[in-house]
Write a protein that holds these residues in place. Structure first.
Motif, PDB file in Angstrom:
ATOM      1  N   THR A 192       1.501  11.796   7.616  1.00 52.87           N
ATOM      2  CA  THR A 192       0.905  11.830   6.250  1.00 52.87           C
ATOM      3  C   THR A 192       0.188  13.041   6.084  1.00 52.87           C
TER       4      THR A 192
ATOM      5  N   GLU B 151       0.775  -1.246  -0.127  1.00 57.54           N
ATOM      6  CA  GLU B 151      -0.137   0.051  -0.026  1.00 57.54           C
ATOM      7  C   GLU B 151       0.791   1.209  -0.034  1.00 57.54           C
TER       8      GLU B 151
ATOM      9  N   PRO C 100      -8.909   9.839   5.764  1.00 59.78           N
ATOM     10  CA  PRO C 100      -8.601   9.831   4.280  1.00 59.78           C
ATOM     11  C   PRO C 100      -8.062   8.696   3.672  1.00 59.78           C
ATOM     12  N   ASP C 101      -8.136   8.344   2.373  1.00 63.38           N
ATOM     13  CA  ASP C 101      -7.480   7.343   1.916  1.00 63.38           C
ATOM     14  C   ASP C 101      -6.178   7.212   1.952  1.00 63.38           C
ATOM     15  N   ALA C 102      -5.264   8.287   1.883  1.00 61.69           N
ATOM     16  CA  ALA C 102      -3.933   8.448   1.951  1.00 61.69           C
ATOM     17  C   ALA C 102      -3.320   8.214   3.181  1.00 61.69           C
TER      18      ALA C 102
ATOM     19  N   SER D 241       0.168   3.056  -2.986  1.00 63.26           N
ATOM     20  CA  SER D 241      -1.175   3.325  -3.310  1.00 63.26           C
ATOM     21  C   SER D 241      -1.317   4.900  -4.063  1.00 63.26           C
ATOM     22  N   PRO D 242      -2.183   4.771  -5.169  1.00 64.49           N
ATOM     23  CA  PRO D 242      -2.086   6.112  -5.662  1.00 64.49           C
ATOM     24  C   PRO D 242      -2.698   7.394  -4.878  1.00 64.49           C
ATOM     25  N   ALA D 243      -3.449   7.011  -3.953  1.00 62.49           N
ATOM     26  CA  ALA D 243      -4.098   7.885  -2.870  1.00 62.49           C
ATOM     27  C   ALA D 243      -2.882   8.571  -2.156  1.00 62.49           C
ATOM     28  N   LEU D 244      -1.852   7.712  -1.529  1.00 57.76           N
ATOM     29  CA  LEU D 244      -0.809   8.074  -0.702  1.00 57.76           C
ATOM     30  C   LEU D 244       0.092   8.930  -1.507  1.00 57.76           C
TER      31      LEU D 244
ATOM     32  N   GLY E 181      -0.470  10.592  -4.372  1.00 59.33           N
ATOM     33  CA  GLY E 181      -1.514  11.668  -4.944  1.00 59.33           C
ATOM     34  C   GLY E 181      -1.070  12.843  -3.617  1.00 59.33           C
ATOM     35  N   ALA E 182      -1.348  12.413  -2.528  1.00 60.01           N
ATOM     36  CA  ALA E 182      -1.349  13.202  -1.378  1.00 60.01           C
ATOM     37  C   ALA E 182       0.215  13.855  -1.017  1.00 60.01           C
TER      38      ALA E 182
ATOM     39  N   ALA F  11      -3.742   4.266   3.729  1.00 58.06           N
ATOM     40  CA  ALA F  11      -2.697   3.614   3.115  1.00 58.06           C
ATOM     41  C   ALA F  11      -1.629   3.716   3.687  1.00 58.06           C
TER      42      ALA F  11
END
Length: 259
Positions: free
Chosen positions: A253, A53, A209-211, A56-59, A61-62, A214
């Motif tokens: 994060t 993870e 949040p998803d980030a 992870s794109p969410a992480l 991206g953040a 992750a």
């Protein structure tokens, strides 16, 4: 009703552990050792999937493409310092000793576990504590325990904890067959730990949040790898001292995402 998911999880551990102890009485020591090693390998697989993870794109991206690894590293370092200063591993081990003394009645323990040595001796004590500590760590380390409990507290259903209960029940069978009564007692930390996060969910009213999820998942995956190394007797890894890293990862994060 908040808390139902955790209660189902606890019942699954107790039932699975009880079945495992019945099987353990009929299994030779060599077979118990193989079962523990196999469980360690499965935990390594789960650890690898969780650690993935970090991509992870969410992480990403953040916080950017380079930051996730540094976040996990910093989380483990900070969490390890905090955990070692608090002596979490030693406290959990001492709790296991206290519970063994109070709950593990020697004649019953010897009869149920089928152990050749007296349960009151050092081997019986070590086996109870190892079962309590290792299974407690497996059942509480990882994002599903936290996120599932928070989801339950928010009133969004118990799907995550129901899945976790099924996984923990099967794991408890293998653990208890190899390590005995301490696995059943590990249901107590699960009740307290997940119950606390259920209350957090009731209070917060929102998901992470998803980030953040992750980052927590990737960090938890590395902790699970430490549990696997411990179960396979490769290294007595002080995983409990690293537990604060699970709380540090989402915070870092959030901080990095601000810049």
């Amino acid at each position: 009703m908040p808390g139902v998911g955790t209660l189902i999880n606890v019942v699954a551990i107790v039932l699975g552990g009880g079945l495992g102890m019945l099987l353990g009485a009929r299994l030779p020591e060599r077979t118990r050792s193989v079962v523990t090693d196999a469980l360690g390998l499965v935990i390594l697989l789960v650890a690898a999937l969780s650690a993935a993870e970090i991509l992870s794109p969410a992480l990403v991206g953040a916080v950017g493409s380079a930051a996730p690894t540094l976040i996990v590293l910093a989380s483990l370092l900070i969490g390890g310092v905090v955990g070692s200063l608090l002596r979490i591993e030693d406290r959990l081990t001492r709790l296991g000793e206290v519970l063994r003394t109070r709950l593990a009645r020697q004649p019953v323990a010897a009869h149920v576990s089928g152990a050749a040595e007296p349960a009151a001796g050092p081997a019986g004590s070590d086996r109870f504590v190892e079962g309590f500590v290792s299974s407690s760590l497996v059942f509480v380390v990882g994002p599903m325990a936290i996120l599932g409990a928070i989801s339950d507290g928010l009133g969004n259903g118990i799907d995550q904890l129901a899945l976790k209960a099924a996984l923990d029940g099967f794991a408890a069978i293998a653990f208890a067959a190899a390590l005995g009564l301490g696995v059943l007692v590990s249901a107590l930390p699960v009740l307290l730990y997940q119950g606390a996060f259920t209350l957090v969910g009731v209070a917060l009213g929102t998901f992470l949040p998803d980030a953040h999820i992750a980052a927590l998942t990737a960090t938890g995956g590395l902790l699970l790898a430490g549990v696997a190394l411990r179960l396979m007797r490769i290294r007595d890894f002080p995983v409990a001292d690293l537990l604060p890293a699970l709380f540090v990862a989402p915070v870092l994060t959030a901080v990095v995402a601000l810049f």
